[in-house]
Design a protein around this motif. Structure first.
Motif, short mmCIF file in Angstrom:
data_model
loop_
_atom_site.label_atom_id
_atom_site.label_comp_id
_atom_site.label_asym_id
_atom_site.label_seq_id
_atom_site.Cartn_x
_atom_site.Cartn_y
_atom_site.Cartn_z
N GLY A 1 96.03 -9.15 -38.37
CA GLY A 1 95.64 -8.20 -37.35
C GLY A 1 96.76 -7.21 -37.10
N GLY A 2 96.39 -6.05 -36.65
CA GLY A 2 97.37 -5.03 -36.27
C GLY A 2 97.35 -4.81 -34.77
N VAL A 3 98.52 -4.81 -34.15
CA VAL A 3 98.62 -4.61 -32.71
C VAL A 3 99.58 -3.45 -32.44
CG1 VAL A 3 99.29 -5.60 -30.49
CG2 VAL A 3 98.09 -7.01 -32.19
N ILE A 4 99.10 -2.43 -31.78
CA ILE A 4 99.91 -1.27 -31.44
C ILE A 4 100.46 -1.46 -30.03
CG2 ILE A 4 99.92 1.22 -31.11
CD1 ILE A 4 97.56 1.30 -33.13
N LEU A 5 101.78 -1.46 -29.91
CA LEU A 5 102.44 -1.69 -28.63
C LEU A 5 102.56 -0.37 -27.89
CD1 LEU A 5 105.25 -4.09 -29.93
CD2 LEU A 5 103.06 -4.72 -28.86
N SER B 1 97.94 -2.89 -27.28
CA SER B 1 98.60 -3.59 -26.17
C SER B 1 99.03 -2.56 -25.14
CB SER B 1 99.81 -4.37 -26.68
OG SER B 1 100.59 -4.85 -25.59
N ALA B 2 98.39 -2.58 -23.97
CA ALA B 2 98.69 -1.60 -22.92
C ALA B 2 98.24 -2.14 -21.58
CB ALA B 2 98.00 -0.27 -23.21
N ASN B 3 98.96 -1.76 -20.54
CA ASN B 3 98.58 -2.13 -19.18
C ASN B 3 97.90 -0.95 -18.50
OD1 ASN B 3 99.73 -4.88 -19.06
ND2 ASN B 3 101.65 -3.81 -19.40
N PHE C 1 89.33 5.64 -28.72
CA PHE C 1 89.85 5.06 -29.95
C PHE C 1 89.04 3.85 -30.42
CE2 PHE C 1 93.37 7.16 -27.77
CZ PHE C 1 93.80 8.03 -28.76
N GLY C 2 88.20 3.30 -29.56
CA GLY C 2 87.33 2.21 -29.96
C GLY C 2 88.04 0.91 -30.27
N LEU C 3 89.19 0.66 -29.65
CA LEU C 3 89.95 -0.55 -29.90
C LEU C 3 89.96 -1.46 -28.68
CD1 LEU C 3 93.15 0.92 -31.62
CD2 LEU C 3 91.07 0.06 -32.71
N PRO C 4 90.01 -2.78 -28.88
CA PRO C 4 90.23 -3.65 -27.73
C PRO C 4 91.61 -3.39 -27.13
CG PRO C 4 90.38 -4.90 -29.79
CD PRO C 4 89.89 -3.53 -30.15
N VAL C 5 91.69 -3.40 -25.81
CA VAL C 5 92.94 -3.15 -25.10
C VAL C 5 93.40 -4.46 -24.47
CG1 VAL C 5 94.10 -1.83 -23.30
CG2 VAL C 5 92.29 -0.76 -24.67
N LEU C 6 94.60 -4.89 -24.82
CA LEU C 6 95.14 -6.17 -24.39
C LEU C 6 96.19 -5.95 -23.31
CD1 LEU C 6 95.86 -7.54 -28.00
CD2 LEU C 6 93.70 -7.65 -26.74
N SER C 7 96.00 -6.55 -22.14
CA SER C 7 97.00 -6.45 -21.09
C SER C 7 98.05 -7.54 -21.31
CB SER C 7 96.36 -6.59 -19.71
OG SER C 7 95.80 -7.89 -19.56
N ASP C 8 99.15 -7.43 -20.57
CA ASP C 8 100.28 -8.32 -20.79
C ASP C 8 100.09 -9.73 -20.27
OD1 ASP C 8 101.70 -6.50 -22.20
OD2 ASP C 8 103.09 -5.96 -20.60
N GLY C 9 99.07 -10.00 -19.49
CA GLY C 9 98.76 -11.36 -19.09
C GLY C 9 99.70 -11.92 -18.03
N ALA D 1 106.06 -9.32 -24.00
CA ALA D 1 104.80 -9.75 -23.39
C ALA D 1 103.61 -9.18 -24.16
CB ALA D 1 104.75 -9.32 -21.93
N GLY D 2 103.76 -7.95 -24.67
CA GLY D 2 102.71 -7.39 -25.51
C GLY D 2 102.53 -8.17 -26.80
N LEU D 3 103.64 -8.67 -27.34
CA LEU D 3 103.57 -9.50 -28.53
C LEU D 3 102.79 -10.79 -28.24
CD1 LEU D 3 104.37 -10.27 -31.43
CD2 LEU D 3 106.54 -11.12 -30.51
N LEU D 4 103.03 -11.38 -27.09
CA LEU D 4 102.28 -12.59 -26.72
C LEU D 4 100.79 -12.32 -26.67
CD1 LEU D 4 102.15 -15.54 -25.78
CD2 LEU D 4 102.47 -14.70 -23.43
#
Length: 221
Positions: A22-26, A67-69, A78-86, A95-98
């Protein structure tokens, strides 16, 4: 120097023969020196910086996430899932890496490759080169490097990270670790040095943005 057979780092998963990265853009960093807001949404040529990053990373991975808050709607185009830092909050790229590794594990990936959202022209072969560096050294993490006057300069936001790193990463964050480079070192990182000195040129200031726009054809194309 640790020898691959004698260290105690989490081992990378054995290759499956499939593309399962997977690719994750920080994209969690602010742009206080550029007037605030998201650096990735600033125009570079005829599209946002983030669109350039997506175009560079997408060919080497099976799926992408951001990965964004904050409100995820601002990235809807952009049509991508957005992952918060949790649970650890906005404490930087670690935290974005996690969040990225948790997303990758949930997708069934063996690993993720991370890239920074403010670096629009990183090497197109980033993913295979980092993956090969990790496999050759038998390490769960490989980070990018570029030539520097005193030896290779590390760019730990550009890294290959095995999902086996999830338990030690959770532990490191709980213990107060906040530096992604220091965590990579603790996990016995391999380093892949790319030839171009400015391969990982990132945009932090108005001068950087002007330099990038000159390269990509101005603000609006």
């Amino acid at each position: 120097m640790h020898q691959p057979g004698n260290d105690h780092f989490p081992r990378p998963l054995p290759p499956s023969g499939r593309r399962v990265i997977g690719g994750v853009i920080l994209a969690g960093g602010g742009s206080t020196r550029l007037g605030g807001g998201d650096k990735g949404l600033l125009l570079l040529g005829d599209r946002p910086i983030l669109a350039h990053v997506i175009a560079q990373l997408r060919p080497g991975v099976d799926a992408l996430a951001l990965s964004a808050n904050g409100p995820p709607e601002r990235f809807a185009a952009f049509g991508l899932p957005v992952l918060s830092d949790g649970p650890f909050g906005a404490v930087g790229p670690l935290a974005g890496l996690l969040s990225g590794l948790e997303w990758g594990a949930g997708q069934g990936f063996e690993a993720i490759v991370t890239a920074a959202a403010d670096t629009p022209a990183f090497p197109a072969d980033l993913v295979p080169v980092l993956r090969a560096a990790a496999a050759t050294r038998g390490r769960p993490v490989a980070i990018a490097g570029s030539p520097g006057p005193d030896g290779p300069r590390a760019h730990p936001t550009f890294g290959f990270w095995s999902v086996t790193l999830l338990p030690p990463l959770r532990g490191a964050l709980a213990a107060g670790e906040r530096r992604i480079g220091r965590f990579a070192e603790a996990m016995g990182q391999a380093t892949a040095v790319f030839d171009e000195a400015d391969a990982f040129f990132n945009i932090n200031t108005p001068t950087d943005l002007a330099r990038a726009r000159a390269r990509f054809g101005g603000e609006g194309g």
